[in-house]
Design a protein around this motif. Structure first.
Motif, PDB file in Angstrom:
ATOM      1  N   ASN A  23       0.830  -1.213   0.000  1.00  0.00           N
ATOM      2  CA  ASN A  23       0.000   0.000   0.000  1.00  0.00           C
ATOM      3  C   ASN A  23       0.862   1.259   0.000  1.00  0.00           C
ATOM      4  OD1 ASN A  23      -2.449  -1.360  -0.033  1.00  0.00           O
ATOM      5  ND2 ASN A  23      -2.547  -1.535   2.202  1.00  0.00           N
ATOM      6  N   HIS A  24       1.908   1.198   0.812  1.00  0.00           N
ATOM      7  CA  HIS A  24       2.819   2.356   0.876  1.00  0.00           C
ATOM      8  C   HIS A  24       3.488   2.596  -0.484  1.00  0.00           C
ATOM      9  CE1 HIS A  24       5.602   5.239   2.537  1.00  0.00           C
ATOM     10  NE2 HIS A  24       6.623   4.537   2.035  1.00  0.00           N
ATOM     11  N   GLU A  25       3.926   1.492  -1.125  1.00  0.00           N
ATOM     12  CA  GLU A  25       4.537   1.622  -2.453  1.00  0.00           C
ATOM     13  C   GLU A  25       3.533   2.142  -3.462  1.00  0.00           C
ATOM     14  OE1 GLU A  25       6.110  -2.159  -3.422  1.00  0.00           O
ATOM     15  OE2 GLU A  25       7.815  -2.025  -2.031  1.00  0.00           O
ATOM     16  N   LYS A  26       2.272   1.709  -3.312  1.00  0.00           N
ATOM     17  CA  LYS A  26       1.225   2.196  -4.222  1.00  0.00           C
ATOM     18  C   LYS A  26       1.046   3.703  -4.068  1.00  0.00           C
ATOM     19  CE  LYS A  26      -3.723   1.646  -5.262  1.00  0.00           C
ATOM     20  NZ  LYS A  26      -4.973   0.975  -4.858  1.00  0.00           N
ATOM     21  N   GLU A  27       0.999   4.165  -2.799  1.00  0.00           N
ATOM     22  CA  GLU A  27       0.865   5.612  -2.556  1.00  0.00           C
ATOM     23  C   GLU A  27       2.043   6.379  -3.143  1.00  0.00           C
ATOM     24  OE1 GLU A  27       0.448   6.087   1.606  1.00  0.00           O
ATOM     25  OE2 GLU A  27      -1.557   5.185   1.707  1.00  0.00           O
ATOM     26  N   CYS A  28       3.231   5.832  -2.964  1.00  0.00           N
ATOM     27  CA  CYS A  28       4.425   6.485  -3.520  1.00  0.00           C
ATOM     28  C   CYS A  28       4.353   6.574  -5.037  1.00  0.00           C
ATOM     29  CB  CYS A  28       5.687   5.739  -3.095  1.00  0.00           C
ATOM     30  SG  CYS A  28       6.019   5.834  -1.342  1.00  0.00           S
ATOM     31  N   LEU A  29       3.886   5.450  -5.651  1.00  0.00           N
ATOM     32  CA  LEU A  29       3.771   5.456  -7.110  1.00  0.00           C
ATOM     33  C   LEU A  29       2.742   6.468  -7.585  1.00  0.00           C
ATOM     34  CD1 LEU A  29       3.948   1.608  -7.822  1.00  0.00           C
ATOM     35  CD2 LEU A  29       5.640   3.340  -8.462  1.00  0.00           C
ATOM     36  N   LEU A  30       1.617   6.564  -6.846  1.00  0.00           N
ATOM     37  CA  LEU A  30       0.599   7.561  -7.207  1.00  0.00           C
ATOM     38  C   LEU A  30       1.154   8.973  -7.084  1.00  0.00           C
ATOM     39  CD1 LEU A  30      -2.566   5.978  -5.514  1.00  0.00           C
ATOM     40  CD2 LEU A  30      -2.122   6.186  -7.974  1.00  0.00           C
ATOM     41  N   LYS A  31       1.898   9.202  -5.991  1.00  0.00           N
ATOM     42  CA  LYS A  31       2.511  10.530  -5.825  1.00  0.00           C
ATOM     43  C   LYS A  31       3.489  10.815  -6.948  1.00  0.00           C
ATOM     44  CE  LYS A  31       2.148  10.774  -0.779  1.00  0.00           C
ATOM     45  NZ  LYS A  31       2.897  10.814   0.488  1.00  0.00           N
ATOM     46  N   ASN A  32       4.298   9.797  -7.295  1.00  0.00           N
ATOM     47  CA  ASN A  32       5.258   9.991  -8.384  1.00  0.00           C
ATOM     48  C   ASN A  32       4.542  10.256  -9.694  1.00  0.00           C
ATOM     49  OD1 ASN A  32       7.418   9.614  -6.709  1.00  0.00           O
ATOM     50  ND2 ASN A  32       7.581   7.415  -7.091  1.00  0.00           N
ATOM     51  N   LYS A  33       3.384   9.572  -9.872  1.00  0.00           N
ATOM     52  CA  LYS A  33       2.611   9.783 -11.097  1.00  0.00           C
ATOM     53  C   LYS A  33       2.102  11.221 -11.154  1.00  0.00           C
ATOM     54  CE  LYS A  33      -1.488   8.067 -13.579  1.00  0.00           C
ATOM     55  NZ  LYS A  33      -2.203   9.329 -13.580  1.00  0.00           N
ATOM     56  N   ASP A  34       1.564  11.716 -10.004  1.00  0.00           N
ATOM     57  CA  ASP A  34       1.084  13.100  -9.963  1.00  0.00           C
ATOM     58  C   ASP A  34       2.225  14.071 -10.233  1.00  0.00           C
ATOM     59  OD1 ASP A  34      -1.402  12.130  -9.361  1.00  0.00           O
ATOM     60  OD2 ASP A  34      -1.196  12.419  -7.185  1.00  0.00           O
ATOM     61  N   LEU A  35       3.376  13.774  -9.628  1.00  0.00           N
ATOM     62  CA  LEU A  35       4.531  14.642  -9.835  1.00  0.00           C
ATOM     63  C   LEU A  35       4.961  14.642 -11.293  1.00  0.00           C
ATOM     64  CD1 LEU A  35       6.701  16.413  -8.511  1.00  0.00           C
ATOM     65  CD2 LEU A  35       8.047  14.351  -8.106  1.00  0.00           C
ATOM     66  N   ALA A  36       4.947  13.443 -11.895  1.00  0.00           N
ATOM     67  CA  ALA A  36       5.328  13.337 -13.311  1.00  0.00           C
ATOM     68  C   ALA A  36       4.334  14.085 -14.183  1.00  0.00           C
ATOM     69  CB  ALA A  36       5.402  11.865 -13.716  1.00  0.00           C
ATOM     70  N   ASP A  37       3.022  13.968 -13.860  1.00  0.00           N
ATOM     71  CA  ASP A  37       2.012  14.711 -14.628  1.00  0.00           C
ATOM     72  C   ASP A  37       2.256  16.204 -14.526  1.00  0.00           C
ATOM     73  OD1 ASP A  37       0.833  12.350 -15.372  1.00  0.00           O
ATOM     74  OD2 ASP A  37      -0.708  12.398 -13.790  1.00  0.00           O
ATOM     75  N   GLY A  38       2.580  16.652 -13.298  1.00  0.00           N
ATOM     76  CA  GLY A  38       2.855  18.084 -13.127  1.00  0.00           C
ATOM     77  C   GLY A  38       4.064  18.526 -13.921  1.00  0.00           C
ATOM     78  N   ILE A  40       5.161  17.106 -16.646  1.00  0.00           N
ATOM     79  CA  ILE A  40       4.798  17.091 -18.075  1.00  0.00           C
ATOM     80  C   ILE A  40       4.057  18.373 -18.437  1.00  0.00           C
ATOM     81  CG2 ILE A  40       3.299  15.951 -19.761  1.00  0.00           C
ATOM     82  CD1 ILE A  40       4.022  13.282 -18.348  1.00  0.00           C
ATOM     83  N   LYS A  41       3.110  18.768 -17.557  1.00  0.00           N
ATOM     84  CA  LYS A  41       2.375  20.020 -17.828  1.00  0.00           C
ATOM     85  C   LYS A  41       3.323  21.206 -17.856  1.00  0.00           C
ATOM     86  CE  LYS A  41      -2.038  18.496 -15.816  1.00  0.00           C
ATOM     87  NZ  LYS A  41      -3.000  18.724 -14.708  1.00  0.00           N
ATOM     88  N   ALA A  42       4.262  21.246 -16.879  1.00  0.00           N
ATOM     89  CA  ALA A  42       5.210  22.360 -16.826  1.00  0.00           C
ATOM     90  C   ALA A  42       6.087  22.383 -18.063  1.00  0.00           C
ATOM     91  CB  ALA A  42       6.072  22.247 -15.566  1.00  0.00           C
ATOM     92  N   LEU A  43       6.516  21.187 -18.487  1.00  0.00           N
ATOM     93  CA  LEU A  43       7.351  21.119 -19.698  1.00  0.00           C
ATOM     94  C   LEU A  43       6.568  21.531 -20.930  1.00  0.00           C
ATOM     95  CD1 LEU A  43       9.292  17.793 -19.026  1.00  0.00           C
ATOM     96  CD2 LEU A  43      10.253  20.087 -19.131  1.00  0.00           C
ATOM     97  N   THR A  44       5.284  21.140 -20.965  1.00  0.00           N
ATOM     98  CA  THR A  44       4.432  21.541 -22.100  1.00  0.00           C
ATOM     99  C   THR A  44       4.301  23.057 -22.162  1.00  0.00           C
ATOM    100  OG1 THR A  44       3.196  19.469 -21.859  1.00  0.00           O
ATOM    101  CG2 THR A  44       2.180  21.218 -23.169  1.00  0.00           C
ATOM    102  N   LYS A  45       4.015  23.652 -20.991  1.00  0.00           N
ATOM    103  CA  LYS A  45       3.905  25.120 -20.940  1.00  0.00           C
ATOM    104  C   LYS A  45       5.228  25.775 -21.339  1.00  0.00           C
ATOM    105  CE  LYS A  45       0.293  25.354 -17.404  1.00  0.00           C
ATOM    106  NZ  LYS A  45      -0.040  25.808 -16.035  1.00  0.00           N
ATOM    107  N   SER A  46       6.336  25.201 -20.826  1.00  0.00           N
ATOM    108  CA  SER A  46       7.644  25.754 -21.151  1.00  0.00           C
ATOM    109  C   SER A  46       7.920  25.654 -22.633  1.00  0.00           C
ATOM    110  CB  SER A  46       8.721  25.009 -20.358  1.00  0.00           C
ATOM    111  OG  SER A  46       9.987  25.438 -20.719  1.00  0.00           O
ATOM    112  N   SER A  47       7.502  24.514 -23.237  1.00  0.00           N
ATOM    113  CA  SER A  47       7.704  24.341 -24.676  1.00  0.00           C
ATOM    114  C   SER A  47       6.889  25.349 -25.464  1.00  0.00           C
ATOM    115  CB  SER A  47       7.313  22.916 -25.065  1.00  0.00           C
ATOM    116  OG  SER A  47       7.394  22.739 -26.445  1.00  0.00           O
TER     117      SER A  47
END
Length: 753
Positions: A23-38, A40-47
């Protein structure tokens, strides 16, 4: 059954833990996914922003090319108009000359930059404009302005011939109503066009080429009649490049200096200095650095009273800047500024700033201050005595403010102070400053010598004959006495505040003492320096060359309690050995003194055994100077082969503490043979002392030959079968485990088992 239940419970617990972990690893993966999405959005805006910026740059580049073409066409058109105007003027002049004898009036023609032609009738006899014979105005409209200059000239000739008593035309004659002549008017018009165009052109010029606009900007600032326009252009000058590098700052600064030369003091004060003040808190340190550079270089072109008020205030604020390069530039430019000050009213403020810069946390700023600002302050203020007094006070104060090493009153440690990083830095740079001031102290002592006949023959060194005259005590010589009455006692007091680990500061004091002996000469070292430090460690000294009036001052340095004697041995003896007797021409005396100290056991008749540790540490400090190694090993070998047990133990202790200051060659040829000799001694205390020294060698050297020698000797110790020897070997070698080779590490583990 019970065991099965226990097994099931344990398995259940392990499964629960595994589930929680998943469960803890799942939460970490979800957090990493949210961070990665953020991201990606920042990189898109920067691009997107980057694409937009590239598009804007393309548009700017196209606009720049268009502006360049327009400027080029305007220049060509202006040149062609000037050429045609010249032809028309020549035609009018030739016609006027033919009719000059019969005509009583002149037509004054002005051709303005907006292509409007104005003709005036002037009475040649009176030189006064007639209102009733008003000038013929041929004011061109926008359509008329397209006429050729030859057509305009023909129309002027026709109109002038229709007037009775009309004379020939005089082109560009000065007006009598106070207006500027046409040439000046044309120049002002050009300056106006230039001033209007520059702010629009600058943003479209590449940053690396903007300095090419400087001549145009300087010309516009210098010649424009409107102060607000000049201010705007001066602002453009200082902001020409967003973050100017050193070369660009130099170009801008040279332009500012040339401008200041041309416009005079008042305009420099009212137009250039305000721009400096505005930039003083700019975000970019390159711009603040430009301000710092301008303070020193523009000061020459303002009134004297402005230099030590406004400009000094700017420098003072820059000294507080967070940027190292800005503070460094402030120190450099303050040194340039001082000779331009009209008086000494701000001396103590400048001196305070100097000490602030000397204690700056940046080594670059300190170096600039010591090499440039300190000599400038001394030459300008001529207050060396005051600077020296404040300097010694700061040195002692920085150490005394620190907490004591121990809170046990009456102990040696209670007299020593634990220096913080900042206080240690301050003491170090202040001692460096003291060394930098030594030439000034020496020069002043020579210049104020009360025995001119002897001083002329002695040159820059203080001879024995001069010291004999000084000892007579018939005249005062404060500049000379400062060194041994104020400076040496203060350094001795400082040394008695420093714990044994402060070798760097002790080394700095030693280098200062060596510099004094080199500059003041062998006679001063023998008859003045050496007695001061001998008395300070509790030894007897010859005070023959001191005036009787200061004998009490020198004798007051002698330690008066047992604690003071230990402090003197611990703190002052290293300075005596390395800084006084360590001078090149005192080598023989150092050998004799050290042999007395170590081989014969004491300098005085009765040497307490408890001072051996302090003496060993003093010799250790002397070993930090490589030039003394040979002499020390010769004395150590005498101790090794001695029959005195205490001397052999002292030799082993000395060999142990000097290991960090020698190389592998010296360790192999001098230290190991001495330790092998001590290790074979029948006395167990000598043997155990040598084992500790072998451990120090193992800790500092990974050379295979050295390691093999250590293993052989350790085997010999272990073969004795003594439990104490085994413990001593393990204890000595354990400290070497993190630093030694795998071979010796395996050997240590084997010996331990």
């Amino acid at each position: 059954m019970l065991q099965e239940k226990i097994a099931m419970l344990r398995e259940n617990e392990s499964l629960l833990k595994a589930n929680e972990k998943l469960n803890h690893e799942k939460e970490c993966l979800l957090k990493n996914k949210d961070l990665a999405d953020g991201q990606i959005k920042a990189l898109t805006k920067s691009s997107e922003a980057l694409q937009k910026d590239l598009k804007d740059r393309e548009n700017l580049s196209q606009s720049l090319e268009r502006y360049k073409e327009e400027i080029k066409s305007l220049r060509m058109e202006m040149e062609s108009l000037k050429a045609k105007n010249s032809i028309a003027t020549d035609a009018l002049d030739s016609r006027n000359c033919g009719k000059e004898s019969i005509q009583g009036e002149e037509n004054v023609v002005e051709i303005h930059e907006d292509k409007t032609v104005i003709s005036h009738q002037v009475d040649t006899t009176s030189g006064v404009l007639e209102n009733q014979d008003a000038p013929l105005l041929a004011c061109q409209t926008s359509d008329d302005s397209m006429k050729k200059p030859e057509e305009v000239a023909q129309e002027l000739l026709i109109s002038s011939s229709s007037e009775n008593g009309t004379a020939g035309n005089v082109v560009n004659a000065p007006k009598q109503n106070g207006e500027p002549p046409p040439e000046e008017s044309e120049g002002l018009g050009t300056i106006q066009i230039l001033s209007d165009a520059l702010p629009k052109i600058v943003p479209y010029v590449l940053i690396n080429h903007r300095e090419e606009l400087l001549p145009l900007i300087m010309c516009a600032i210098e010649r424009h009649p409107d102060s607000s326009t000049r201010d705007s252009l001066t602002h453009t000058l200082f902001n020409l490049i967003k973050r100017p590098d050193e070369q660009q700052r130099r170009i801008i600064m040279d332009a500012c200096v040339n401008l200041a030369k041309n416009v005079g003091e008042m305009r420099t004060e009212t137009e250039l200095l305000p721009q400096c003040w505005e930039q003083i808190n700019h975000t970019y340190e390159e711009r603040r650095l430009l301000v710092a550079q301008s303070c020193g270089e523009l000061a020459e072109f303002v009134r004297p009273e402005i230099r030590d008020s406004l400009i000094l205030s700017i420098v003072q604020q820059l000294i507080e800047d967070s940027g190292t390069v800005v503070r460094d530039a402030a120190a450099h430019n303050l040194a340039l500024l001082l000779p331009l000050f009209p008086n000494m009213d701000k001396y103590f403020k400048v001196e305070e700033l100097m000490f602030q810069l000397v204690c700056d946390p940046s080594g670059v700023v300190v170096e600039t201050t010591l090499k440039e600002l300190v000599p400038a302050v001394i030459n300008w203020g001529n207050k060396l005595d005051h600077i020296l007094r404040i300097l010694l006070s700061h040195i002692l104060g920085s150490s005394q403010r620190c907490p004591p090493l121990s809170g046990v009153e009456g102990s040696v440690e209670s007299h020593l102070h634990v220096l913080g990083e900042r206080e240690r830095w301050n003491v170090d740079v202040l001692l460096r400053m003291l060394t930098e001031l030594l030439p000034f102290v020496h020069q002043k002592a020579i210049e104020t010598c009360p025995f001119p006949t002897v001083s002329e023959s002695m040159g820059t060194l203080f001879s024995t004959s001069l010291l004999e005259l000084y000892a007579g005590g018939h005249v005062e010589w404060p500049a000379f006495e400062w060194m041994h009455i104020d400076c040496f006692p203060s350094l001795i007091q400082l040394a008695c505040l420093l714990p044994q680990k402060e070798d760097n500061l002790r080394n700095r004091i030693t280098k200062f003492l060596l510099a004094v002996s080199e500059r003041f000469g062998d006679s001063y070292l023998t008859h003045i320096m050496l007695p001061v430090f001998l008395v300070a460690i509790g030894d007897n000294a010859d005070l023959t060359f001191f005036p009787s009036t200061i004998h009490s001052v020198i004798k007051g340095l002698r330690p008066k309690t047992a604690i003071a004697e230990r402090l003197a041995t611990m703190c002052v003896l290293p300075l005596l050995l390395a800084g006084v007797l360590g001078a090149p021409y005192k080598h023989e005396q150092l050998v004799e003194y050290l042999r007395n100290l170590l081989v014969q056991g004491t300098v005085k008749e009765s040497q307490p055994t408890k001072r051996n540790a302090e003496i060993v540490d003093a010799v250790r400090f002397l070993c930090t100077f490589e030039e003394h190694h040979g002499m020390i090993f010769n004395i150590l070998w005498e101790m090794v082969v001695s029959s005195n047990i205490e001397m052999k133990i002292s030799a082993a202790n000395l060999l142990k503490v000097i290991v960090p200051y020698i190389d592998a060659k010296v360790a192999s040829t001098h230290v190991l043979p001495a330790l092998v000799t001590l290790g074979s001694d029948q006395n167990l205390n000598v043997k155990y002392a040598s084992i500790d020294a072998f451990g120090a060698v193992a800790q500092h050297f990974k050379n295979d030959m050295i390691v093999d020698k250590i293993r052989v000797q350790m085997d010999a110790f272990l073969e004795d079968g003594s439990h104490e020897a085994t413990i001593a070997v393990v204890r000595a070698l354990v400290v070497a485990i993190p630093h030694t080779t795998d071979k010796l590490r395996d050997y240590i583990l084997y010996a331990s088992s």
